[in-house]
Design a protein around this motif. Structure first.
Motif, short mmCIF file in Angstrom:
data_model
loop_
_atom_site.label_atom_id
_atom_site.label_comp_id
_atom_site.label_asym_id
_atom_site.label_seq_id
_atom_site.Cartn_x
_atom_site.Cartn_y
_atom_site.Cartn_z
N ARG A 55 4.61 -15.62 3.13
CA ARG A 55 4.86 -14.34 3.99
C ARG A 55 3.56 -13.14 4.25
N THR A 56 3.01 -13.99 4.68
CA THR A 56 1.58 -13.35 5.09
C THR A 56 1.57 -12.71 6.62
N ALA A 57 2.37 -13.33 7.53
CA ALA A 57 2.50 -12.99 8.88
C ALA A 57 3.47 -11.65 8.63
N ILE A 58 4.55 -11.95 8.02
CA ILE A 58 5.54 -11.05 7.99
C ILE A 58 4.96 -9.60 7.38
N THR A 59 4.06 -9.80 6.40
CA THR A 59 3.41 -8.71 5.64
C THR A 59 2.58 -7.94 6.84
N GLU A 60 1.85 -8.45 7.46
CA GLU A 60 0.79 -7.83 8.30
C GLU A 60 1.85 -7.09 9.43
N ARG A 61 2.95 -7.91 9.77
CA ARG A 61 3.75 -7.21 10.81
C ARG A 61 4.38 -6.00 10.40
N ASN A 62 4.55 -5.91 9.13
CA ASN A 62 5.44 -4.50 8.50
C ASN A 62 4.31 -3.55 8.30
N ILE A 63 3.21 -3.80 7.76
CA ILE A 63 2.16 -3.04 7.46
C ILE A 63 1.73 -2.36 8.80
N ALA A 64 1.59 -3.25 9.79
CA ALA A 64 1.05 -2.83 11.42
C ALA A 64 2.28 -1.67 11.74
N ALA A 65 3.72 -1.87 11.54
CA ALA A 65 4.60 -1.06 12.01
C ALA A 65 4.66 0.35 11.26
N VAL A 66 4.41 0.25 10.00
CA VAL A 66 4.42 1.29 9.18
C VAL A 66 3.29 2.02 9.59
N TRP A 67 2.17 1.51 9.54
CA TRP A 67 0.75 2.12 9.83
C TRP A 67 0.77 2.71 11.37
N SER A 68 1.34 2.08 12.00
CA SER A 68 1.61 2.90 13.45
C SER A 68 2.05 4.15 13.53
N ASN A 69 3.02 4.16 12.90
CA ASN A 69 3.91 5.45 12.68
C ASN A 69 2.80 6.35 12.27
N TYR A 70 2.07 6.22 11.00
CA TYR A 70 1.38 6.96 10.30
C TYR A 70 0.06 7.66 11.37
N ALA A 71 -0.39 6.42 11.69
CA ALA A 71 -1.58 6.73 12.90
C ALA A 71 -1.05 7.73 14.17
N ALA A 72 0.07 7.26 14.54
CA ALA A 72 0.52 8.26 15.57
C ALA A 72 0.61 9.73 15.26
N LEU A 73 0.85 9.80 13.82
CA LEU A 73 0.72 11.33 13.33
C LEU A 73 -0.62 11.88 12.90
N GLY A 74 -1.64 10.99 13.11
CA GLY A 74 -2.89 11.50 12.95
C GLY A 74 -3.66 11.22 11.83
N GLN A 75 -2.95 10.14 10.87
CA GLN A 75 -3.40 9.57 9.88
C GLN A 75 -4.46 8.84 10.03
N ARG A 76 -5.69 8.95 9.08
CA ARG A 76 -6.58 8.00 9.09
C ARG A 76 -7.08 7.43 7.66
#
Length: 173
Positions: A55-76
């Motif tokens: 489940r490494t690939a699905i984990t990476e995809r899910n983290i990327a999806a959640v992180w992209s939302n955080y990053a779009a709000l300026g999180q670092r």
């Protein structure tokens, strides 16, 4: 943009989630922008996707999806908790967009007696023995394979507030 990643790893019962939540509380008290992902929820799928048995690939995809939302709000800054997170810094950094990600790996540890006691309080179903066995195995595995520079923080008989401060010092946050 430069991102900072704080990885909290360790076997079950060492306090990863509890410490992660307390790190977040301490950062909020300092008005330090950050986000927290509880990694246990990033790969909860059955059966495993074809070609992704761990489940490494699905984990990476899910983290990327959640992180992209955080990053779009300026999180670092990201605090990420998961048993093997300290072994997955490259994957999680990729999910954060790669590039300039400064990762700090913290391996939380606890004595066997502490792990047994904590898991006995948490696990009320039929899986207590399996959780204990898996936790003790993972503790040895992570200790042997922790990346160079990983900070080990023992959690036995310590307050969660003190642990969070040790973790924040390790990350230089």
């Amino acid at each position: 943009m430069n991102y900072e990643l704080l990885l909290l790893g360790g076997g079950s019962g060492v306090g990863k989630s509890t410490v992660g939540f307390e790190v977040s509380v301490a950062l909020r008290a300092r008005d330090t922008a950050h986000c927290l992902i509880e990694g246990d929820f990033m790969d909860q799928i059955h059966p495993a996707p074809d070609g992704d048995p761990h489940r490494t690939a699905i984990t990476e995809r899910n983290i990327a999806a959640v992180w992209s939302n955080y990053a779009a709000l300026g999180q670092r800054r990201l605090v990420y908790t998961n048993t093997v997170s300290i072994l997955e810094a490259p994957m999680i950094s990729r999910a954060m967009g790669g590039g300039a990600v400064r990762a700090t790996c913290v391996l939380l540890t606890a004595e066997e007696e502490t792990v047994r006691r904590r898991l006995a309080q948490r696990e009320t179903g039929s899986q207590l023995a399996a959780h204990i066995e898996r936790s003790l195995f993972m503790a040895r595995h992570l200790d042997e394979r922790a990346p160079a520079g990983a900070v080990r923080v023992p959690t036995d008989d310590r307050s969660v507030e003190d642990l969070a401060q040790d973790v924040l010092r390790a990350a230089a946050w």
